[in-house]
Design a protein around this motif. Structure first.
Motif, mmCIF file in Angstrom:
data_model
loop_
_atom_site.group_PDB
_atom_site.id
_atom_site.type_symbol
_atom_site.label_atom_id
_atom_site.label_comp_id
_atom_site.label_asym_id
_atom_site.label_seq_id
_atom_site.Cartn_x
_atom_site.Cartn_y
_atom_site.Cartn_z
ATOM 1 N N ASN A 161 36.364 54.533 38.138
ATOM 2 C CA ASN A 161 36.444 53.242 37.460
ATOM 3 C C ASN A 161 37.840 53.129 36.852
ATOM 4 O OD1 ASN A 161 36.109 50.886 36.000
ATOM 5 N ND2 ASN A 161 34.882 51.841 34.387
ATOM 6 N N VAL A 162 38.673 52.191 37.360
ATOM 7 C CA VAL A 162 40.064 52.085 36.924
ATOM 8 C C VAL A 162 40.264 51.026 35.836
ATOM 9 C CG1 VAL A 162 40.898 52.873 39.171
ATOM 10 C CG2 VAL A 162 40.628 50.413 38.759
ATOM 11 N N TRP A 163 39.176 50.518 35.281
ATOM 12 C CA TRP A 163 39.266 49.438 34.316
ATOM 13 C C TRP A 163 40.171 49.768 33.134
ATOM 14 C CZ3 TRP A 163 38.539 44.444 34.025
ATOM 15 C CH2 TRP A 163 38.495 43.831 32.771
ATOM 16 N N PHE A 164 40.184 51.030 32.715
ATOM 17 C CA PHE A 164 40.926 51.404 31.517
ATOM 18 C C PHE A 164 42.365 51.840 31.805
ATOM 19 C CE2 PHE A 164 36.431 51.911 30.480
ATOM 20 C CZ PHE A 164 36.345 51.113 29.348
ATOM 21 N N TRP A 165 42.817 51.704 33.053
ATOM 22 C CA TRP A 165 44.230 51.925 33.334
ATOM 23 C C TRP A 165 45.019 50.789 32.668
ATOM 24 C CZ3 TRP A 165 45.188 53.503 39.149
ATOM 25 C CH2 TRP A 165 44.462 54.681 39.434
ATOM 26 N N PRO A 166 46.134 51.073 32.003
ATOM 27 C CA PRO A 166 46.911 50.023 31.318
ATOM 28 C C PRO A 166 47.301 48.863 32.232
ATOM 29 C CG PRO A 166 47.683 52.193 30.669
ATOM 30 C CD PRO A 166 46.699 52.410 31.779
ATOM 31 N N SER A 167 47.699 49.170 33.457
ATOM 32 C CA SER A 167 48.124 48.120 34.388
ATOM 33 C C SER A 167 46.967 47.219 34.788
ATOM 34 C CB SER A 167 48.751 48.748 35.635
ATOM 35 O OG SER A 167 47.883 49.732 36.185
ATOM 36 N N VAL A 168 45.767 47.783 34.875
ATOM 37 C CA VAL A 168 44.587 46.991 35.228
ATOM 38 C C VAL A 168 44.195 46.077 34.062
ATOM 39 C CG1 VAL A 168 42.151 47.072 35.886
ATOM 40 C CG2 VAL A 168 43.769 48.711 36.874
ATOM 41 N N ARG A 169 44.199 46.624 32.857
ATOM 42 C CA ARG A 169 43.900 45.809 31.681
ATOM 43 C C ARG A 169 44.928 44.680 31.539
ATOM 44 N NH1 ARG A 169 40.419 48.336 28.072
ATOM 45 N NH2 ARG A 169 40.409 46.272 27.084
ATOM 46 N N TYR A 170 46.160 44.974 31.923
ATOM 47 C CA TYR A 170 47.243 43.991 31.835
ATOM 48 C C TYR A 170 46.959 42.776 32.724
ATOM 49 C CZ TYR A 170 51.848 41.954 32.842
ATOM 50 O OH TYR A 170 52.893 41.096 33.044
ATOM 51 N N ILE A 171 46.550 43.009 33.980
ATOM 52 C CA ILE A 171 46.361 41.883 34.900
ATOM 53 C C ILE A 171 45.054 41.137 34.655
ATOM 54 C CG2 ILE A 171 47.785 42.952 36.691
ATOM 55 C CD1 ILE A 171 45.253 43.714 38.164
ATOM 56 N N TYR A 172 44.131 41.747 33.897
ATOM 57 C CA TYR A 172 42.878 41.066 33.578
ATOM 58 C C TYR A 172 42.884 40.491 32.160
ATOM 59 C CZ TYR A 172 40.585 42.457 37.908
ATOM 60 O OH TYR A 172 40.244 42.594 39.236
ATOM 61 N N ALA A 173 44.053 40.492 31.524
ATOM 62 C CA ALA A 173 44.170 39.886 30.193
ATOM 63 C C ALA A 173 43.975 38.374 30.301
ATOM 64 C CB ALA A 173 45.530 40.209 29.583
ATOM 65 N N PRO A 174 43.403 37.727 29.291
ATOM 66 C CA PRO A 174 43.080 36.283 29.358
ATOM 67 C C PRO A 174 44.274 35.385 29.675
ATOM 68 C CG PRO A 174 42.009 37.303 27.471
ATOM 69 C CD PRO A 174 42.935 38.343 28.036
ATOM 70 N N ARG A 175 45.442 35.704 29.151
ATOM 71 C CA ARG A 175 46.606 34.830 29.343
ATOM 72 C C ARG A 175 47.543 35.321 30.446
ATOM 73 N NH1 ARG A 175 48.412 33.334 23.098
ATOM 74 N NH2 ARG A 175 46.389 32.433 22.444
ATOM 75 N N TYR A 176 47.084 36.232 31.256
ATOM 76 C CA TYR A 176 47.949 36.784 32.306
ATOM 77 C C TYR A 176 48.291 35.731 33.362
ATOM 78 C CZ TYR A 176 49.184 39.292 36.595
ATOM 79 O OH TYR A 176 49.799 39.710 37.745
ATOM 80 N N VAL A 177 49.569 35.688 33.734
ATOM 81 C CA VAL A 177 50.039 34.827 34.825
ATOM 82 C C VAL A 177 50.476 35.746 35.967
ATOM 83 C CG1 VAL A 177 51.745 33.122 35.547
ATOM 84 C CG2 VAL A 177 50.803 33.046 33.222
ATOM 85 N N ALA A 178 50.009 35.467 37.170
ATOM 86 C CA ALA A 178 50.280 36.347 38.319
ATOM 87 C C ALA A 178 51.774 36.650 38.431
ATOM 88 C CB ALA A 178 49.766 35.715 39.601
ATOM 89 N N TRP A 179 52.088 37.940 38.486
ATOM 90 C CA TRP A 179 53.484 38.389 38.536
ATOM 91 C C TRP A 179 54.065 38.202 39.927
ATOM 92 C CZ3 TRP A 179 57.776 39.953 36.074
ATOM 93 C CH2 TRP A 179 58.712 40.725 36.782
ATOM 94 N N LYS A 180 55.298 37.723 39.966
ATOM 95 C CA LYS A 180 56.044 37.616 41.213
ATOM 96 C C LYS A 180 57.443 38.146 40.969
ATOM 97 C CE LYS A 180 57.270 34.407 44.927
ATOM 98 N NZ LYS A 180 56.617 35.226 45.960
ATOM 99 N N SER A 181 57.857 39.117 41.751
ATOM 100 C CA SER A 181 59.165 39.734 41.553
ATOM 101 C C SER A 181 60.284 38.693 41.653
ATOM 102 C CB SER A 181 59.395 40.836 42.589
ATOM 103 O OG SER A 181 60.709 41.367 42.463
ATOM 104 N N PRO A 182 61.221 38.699 40.714
ATOM 105 C CA PRO A 182 62.330 37.740 40.753
ATOM 106 C C PRO A 182 63.482 38.192 41.658
ATOM 107 C CG PRO A 182 62.517 39.077 38.791
ATOM 108 C CD PRO A 182 61.246 39.514 39.485
ATOM 109 N N HIS A 183 63.365 39.370 42.255
ATOM 110 C CA HIS A 183 64.478 39.943 43.011
ATOM 111 C C HIS A 183 64.374 39.628 44.501
ATOM 112 C CE1 HIS A 183 65.378 41.915 39.284
ATOM 113 N NE2 HIS A 183 64.212 42.527 39.282
#
Length: 279
Positions: A161-183
């Motif tokens: 269960n990867v729910w508690f990985w910081p990166s997973v919690r980050y993308i499931y945060a309520p105000r998260y906007v899908a990340w797109k690399s600027p490079h």
């Protein structure tokens, strides 16, 4: 004595030649550690941080030079979000107009505080269904009928269960906007310092620690991820297939032919296109 020395030199020459041939992986994608990417994803606190970790030489994850310019390719990270499903796409620009996907980290939420994750290598670079995932081991005592002396410990691998990985919690945060690399091609972050690729044998050894807690599996557990990703996949327009020392160039305007031949599992190498192909 001279005959013995000559024979020894011949044997050494054959061994050295064989070692050089075996230094190349069967599939080009093996120069990118899927297990290593998962290890870095677990450590990252955001997708921006994940992209930065992927592009650091000391992390021993990336050994790709797909456009043959003598330097390691920069790995872009983009998130495709659809409801509770995320597809984290790892890709690289081969030129200003060409982009090749390398792998996808798929994540599906399976409960209130539960999520499942797998990474899959792109079909142009890896063997079919090349999938890696984190794993843990559950152990239990099997009491034999003949008494304690016949007891044994049974170990089974379990899905993590990867729910508690910081990166997973980050993308499931309520105000998260899908990340797109600027490079993009030719426009990279100032901190990035490309390096020359290692020999495959050296890279394989350097990436070995990543394979301790992550393993390959032929089972795809994330069906929704594949459906979300399929229509958005990026692949280069020219792929060179090296098979039996022969080079065959296949153009993307006949995609069915390219995919049919790629199933023969040749070593796949993407090369930079030097000519202007606008029509």
């Amino acid at each position: 004595m001279k005959k013995t020395i000559t024979l020894l030199l011949v044997i050494l020459g054959i061994t050295f030649s064989s070692a050089q041939e075996n230094d190349n992986p069967e599939f080009t994608g093996e120069n990118f550690s899927l297990e290593g990417a998962l290890d870095l994803f677990k450590k990252a606190n955001s997708l921006e941080n994940f992209e930065e970790l992927l592009n650091q030489e000391s992390n021993n994850v990336n050994n790709l030079d797909l456009n043959n310019d003598g330097n390691i390719d920069y790995i872009n990270v983009d998130d495709i979000k659809e409801n509770d499903t995320h597809v984290i796409v790892l890709s690289t620009f081969l030129s200003k107009t060409e982009k090749q996907d390398i792998a996808t980290v798929g994540i599906e939420k399976t409960g209130n505080e539960e999520a499942t994750l797998q990474i899959e290598g792109d079909q142009d670079l890896y063997a079919e269904n090349t999938i890696a995932e984190p794993y843990d081991v559950s152990e239990k005592m099997n009491q034999g009928k003949g008494g304690p002396s016949l007891s044994e410990i049974i170990s089974t691998r379990i899905i993590v269960n990867v729910w508690f990985w910081p990166s997973v919690r980050y993308i499931y945060a309520p105000r998260y906007v899908a990340w797109k690399s600027p490079h993009r091609f030719g426009f990279y972050p100032r901190w990035w310092k490309p390096w020359r690729p290692f020999r495959y044998a050296t890279f394989y050894t350097r990436a070995a620690p990543h394979r301790v807690y992550y393993h390959r599996t032929p089972i795809c557990r994330l069906v929704i991820v594949r459906k979300v990703y399929a229509p958005r996949r990026n692949h280069s327009t020219i792929v060179i297939h090296k098979n039996n020392h022969k080079t065959v160039v296949l153009k993307s305007n006949n995609r069915s032919e390219k995919y049919q031949k790629s199933k023969r599992k040749p070593n796949v190498k993407v090369v930079k296109v030097s000519k202007n192909r606008r029509r």
